[in-house]
Design a protein around this motif. Sequence first.
Motif, PDB file in Angstrom:
ATOM      1  N   THR A  22     -14.966  65.443 -35.439  1.00  0.00           N
ATOM      2  CA  THR A  22     -16.029  64.525 -35.618  1.00  0.00           C
ATOM      3  C   THR A  22     -17.124  64.713 -34.460  1.00  0.00           C
ATOM      4  OG1 THR A  22     -15.097  62.804 -34.189  1.00  0.00           O
ATOM      5  CG2 THR A  22     -14.715  62.881 -36.644  1.00  0.00           C
ATOM      6  N   VAL A  23     -16.891  64.900 -33.384  1.00  0.00           N
ATOM      7  CA  VAL A  23     -17.906  65.394 -32.510  1.00  0.00           C
ATOM      8  C   VAL A  23     -18.786  66.675 -32.745  1.00  0.00           C
ATOM      9  CG1 VAL A  23     -18.552  65.743 -29.915  1.00  0.00           C
ATOM     10  CG2 VAL A  23     -16.905  63.971 -30.603  1.00  0.00           C
ATOM     11  N   HIS A  24     -18.106  67.445 -33.412  1.00  0.00           N
ATOM     12  CA  HIS A  24     -18.663  68.733 -33.761  1.00  0.00           C
ATOM     13  C   HIS A  24     -19.866  68.423 -34.738  1.00  0.00           C
ATOM     14  CE1 HIS A  24     -18.943  73.119 -35.428  1.00  0.00           C
ATOM     15  NE2 HIS A  24     -19.105  72.231 -36.265  1.00  0.00           N
ATOM     16  N   GLU A  25     -19.524  67.765 -35.781  1.00  0.00           N
ATOM     17  CA  GLU A  25     -20.587  67.316 -36.950  1.00  0.00           C
ATOM     18  C   GLU A  25     -21.646  66.130 -36.259  1.00  0.00           C
ATOM     19  OE1 GLU A  25     -20.697  68.449 -39.590  1.00  0.00           O
ATOM     20  OE2 GLU A  25     -19.003  69.553 -39.610  1.00  0.00           O
ATOM     21  N   ALA A  26     -21.150  65.329 -35.235  1.00  0.00           N
ATOM     22  CA  ALA A  26     -22.214  64.590 -34.778  1.00  0.00           C
ATOM     23  C   ALA A  26     -23.271  65.237 -33.847  1.00  0.00           C
ATOM     24  CB  ALA A  26     -21.575  63.204 -33.843  1.00  0.00           C
ATOM     25  N   ALA A  27     -22.750  66.167 -33.320  1.00  0.00           N
ATOM     26  CA  ALA A  27     -23.648  67.179 -32.502  1.00  0.00           C
ATOM     27  C   ALA A  27     -24.712  67.677 -33.513  1.00  0.00           C
ATOM     28  CB  ALA A  27     -22.749  68.375 -31.798  1.00  0.00           C
ATOM     29  N   HIS A  28     -24.247  68.183 -34.692  1.00  0.00           N
ATOM     30  CA  HIS A  28     -25.310  68.712 -35.756  1.00  0.00           C
ATOM     31  C   HIS A  28     -26.396  67.785 -35.841  1.00  0.00           C
ATOM     32  CE1 HIS A  28     -23.316  72.368 -36.389  1.00  0.00           C
ATOM     33  NE2 HIS A  28     -22.323  71.941 -36.987  1.00  0.00           N
ATOM     34  N   GLY A  29     -25.859  66.399 -36.109  1.00  0.00           N
ATOM     35  CA  GLY A  29     -26.781  65.179 -36.432  1.00  0.00           C
ATOM     36  C   GLY A  29     -27.872  65.205 -35.231  1.00  0.00           C
ATOM     37  N   TRP A  30     -27.220  65.146 -34.075  1.00  0.00           N
ATOM     38  CA  TRP A  30     -28.029  64.872 -32.929  1.00  0.00           C
ATOM     39  C   TRP A  30     -29.107  65.907 -32.591  1.00  0.00           C
ATOM     40  CZ3 TRP A  30     -28.631  67.697 -28.404  1.00  0.00           C
ATOM     41  CH2 TRP A  30     -29.180  66.960 -27.235  1.00  0.00           C
ATOM     42  N   ALA A  31     -28.676  67.117 -32.778  1.00  0.00           N
ATOM     43  CA  ALA A  31     -29.619  68.149 -32.625  1.00  0.00           C
ATOM     44  C   ALA A  31     -30.815  68.250 -33.579  1.00  0.00           C
ATOM     45  CB  ALA A  31     -28.782  69.641 -32.861  1.00  0.00           C
ATOM     46  N   ALA A  32     -30.426  67.935 -34.773  1.00  0.00           N
ATOM     47  CA  ALA A  32     -31.305  67.940 -36.080  1.00  0.00           C
ATOM     48  C   ALA A  32     -32.451  66.805 -35.616  1.00  0.00           C
ATOM     49  CB  ALA A  32     -30.677  67.648 -37.186  1.00  0.00           C
ATOM     50  N   GLY A  44     -26.199  57.189 -40.904  1.00  0.00           N
ATOM     51  CA  GLY A  44     -25.192  56.586 -40.077  1.00  0.00           C
ATOM     52  C   GLY A  44     -24.477  57.599 -39.550  1.00  0.00           C
ATOM     53  N   ARG A  45     -24.657  58.856 -39.714  1.00  0.00           N
ATOM     54  CA  ARG A  45     -23.702  59.873 -39.003  1.00  0.00           C
ATOM     55  C   ARG A  45     -23.910  60.380 -37.741  1.00  0.00           C
ATOM     56  NH1 ARG A  45     -21.832  63.242 -43.190  1.00  0.00           N
ATOM     57  NH2 ARG A  45     -20.498  63.901 -41.605  1.00  0.00           N
ATOM     58  N   LEU A  46     -24.665  59.797 -36.831  1.00  0.00           N
ATOM     59  CA  LEU A  46     -24.822  59.997 -35.433  1.00  0.00           C
ATOM     60  C   LEU A  46     -23.841  58.891 -34.585  1.00  0.00           C
ATOM     61  CD1 LEU A  46     -28.586  60.387 -34.915  1.00  0.00           C
ATOM     62  CD2 LEU A  46     -26.839  62.393 -35.171  1.00  0.00           C
ATOM     63  N   THR A  47     -22.743  59.227 -35.152  1.00  0.00           N
ATOM     64  CA  THR A  47     -21.764  58.044 -34.296  1.00  0.00           C
ATOM     65  C   THR A  47     -20.330  59.010 -34.379  1.00  0.00           C
ATOM     66  OG1 THR A  47     -20.276  56.176 -34.971  1.00  0.00           O
ATOM     67  CG2 THR A  47     -20.875  57.768 -36.895  1.00  0.00           C
ATOM     68  N   LEU A  48     -19.733  58.479 -33.420  1.00  0.00           N
ATOM     69  CA  LEU A  48     -18.142  58.959 -33.095  1.00  0.00           C
ATOM     70  C   LEU A  48     -17.029  58.357 -33.629  1.00  0.00           C
ATOM     71  CD1 LEU A  48     -18.661  59.661 -29.160  1.00  0.00           C
ATOM     72  CD2 LEU A  48     -18.928  61.391 -31.053  1.00  0.00           C
ATOM     73  N   ASN A  49     -17.461  57.658 -34.670  1.00  0.00           N
ATOM     74  CA  ASN A  49     -16.484  56.745 -35.402  1.00  0.00           C
ATOM     75  C   ASN A  49     -16.015  57.976 -36.437  1.00  0.00           C
ATOM     76  OD1 ASN A  49     -15.115  55.465 -37.478  1.00  0.00           O
ATOM     77  ND2 ASN A  49     -16.808  54.049 -38.023  1.00  0.00           N
ATOM     78  N   PRO A  50     -14.759  58.201 -36.346  1.00  0.00           N
ATOM     79  CA  PRO A  50     -14.142  59.246 -37.323  1.00  0.00           C
ATOM     80  C   PRO A  50     -14.186  59.144 -38.927  1.00  0.00           C
ATOM     81  CG  PRO A  50     -12.493  58.819 -35.481  1.00  0.00           C
ATOM     82  CD  PRO A  50     -13.691  57.855 -35.328  1.00  0.00           C
ATOM     83  N   ILE A  51     -14.147  57.712 -39.111  1.00  0.00           N
ATOM     84  CA  ILE A  51     -14.119  57.262 -40.641  1.00  0.00           C
ATOM     85  C   ILE A  51     -15.540  57.756 -41.198  1.00  0.00           C
ATOM     86  CG2 ILE A  51     -14.226  55.206 -42.293  1.00  0.00           C
ATOM     87  CD1 ILE A  51     -12.526  53.924 -40.055  1.00  0.00           C
ATOM     88  N   LYS A  52     -16.823  57.951 -40.382  1.00  0.00           N
ATOM     89  CA  LYS A  52     -17.834  58.183 -40.949  1.00  0.00           C
ATOM     90  C   LYS A  52     -17.819  59.911 -41.230  1.00  0.00           C
ATOM     91  CE  LYS A  52     -20.133  54.479 -40.729  1.00  0.00           C
ATOM     92  NZ  LYS A  52     -21.072  53.753 -42.025  1.00  0.00           N
TER      93      LYS A  52
END
Length: 222
Positions: A22-32, A44-52
Motif C-alpha cells: 500500500t505504501v508503494h502505491e501511495a508513493a506513486h500518487g504522492w509523486a504524481a 482518495g488514494r493518497l492514504t495509508l489505509n490498506p482498504i483503499k
Amino acid sequence: MFGLTLPQFIAVAVLPLLFAITVHEAAHGWAAKRLGDPTAQRLGRLTLNPIKHIDPFGTVLVPGLLLLFGGFIFGWAKPVPVTWENLRQPKRDMALVAAAGPGANLLMALLWALVAKAGALLPDTLYWAGTPMQYMGQFGILINAVLMVLNLLPLPPLDGGRVAVGLLPGRYAWQLSRVEPYGFFILLALLFIPVGGQSVLRMILAPPVTLVHRMVSGLAGL
C-alpha cells in the motif's frame, strides 16, 4: 519460513506485506501530485489505509496461495491512477512517478531493519515483544526488497518498464511501451515456468534481492 509455523508466520507477515504494497502505491500518487497530477488525491488514494489499495486478487489471493504452497511470495495492489496529460513534463515525470514506488520500498526496508534491531536490543525479559519484532522486521526487509527489485524489472507495466520508457529515446520508448498489454502475462509465465527446480522469476530476482537484503541488514547492524 523463518523457522515458524504457518500461523506464526502469517501473524508476523501480514503487517509488513500490507504496508509494503500500500505504501508503494501511495508513493506513486504522492509523486504524481507533486508533479502536477491530483488524480490520486481526488480519488482518495493518497492514504495509508490498506482498504483503499487492496486488490482482492493481487493483495490477498495470490500472496496467500504462494504462501500456502511454499512458493515465492509477491503481490500487488490496485494501481494508483495517473493522468499523464496533467504532468508538467509527462515523459520525464511518468518515470519519476514510477520510480517513487520502488524508492518507498527501499525506505520501508530500512525502517523494518530498525524494528528488527530494536527487537534484538530489548532485554530477555521482554522476549514476548522482542522476538516478534525481530521476525516482523526481517520479513519486512525481505518483502520490500522483493517488491523493489521486482518492480524495477524493465517490463511494462512494472515500474522499471515505465522508467525505461521515460529514459529511452522516442522510437525505442514507443516499442517498449507496446509490450505493456502483455507484461502481466509475461510475468506470470516467468513465475510458473520452472528451471532447475525453481521458477525463472525467482532465478532472476534472487541475486539482487539477496544483495539488497544484506546491505540493509548490514546498515542496521543485524
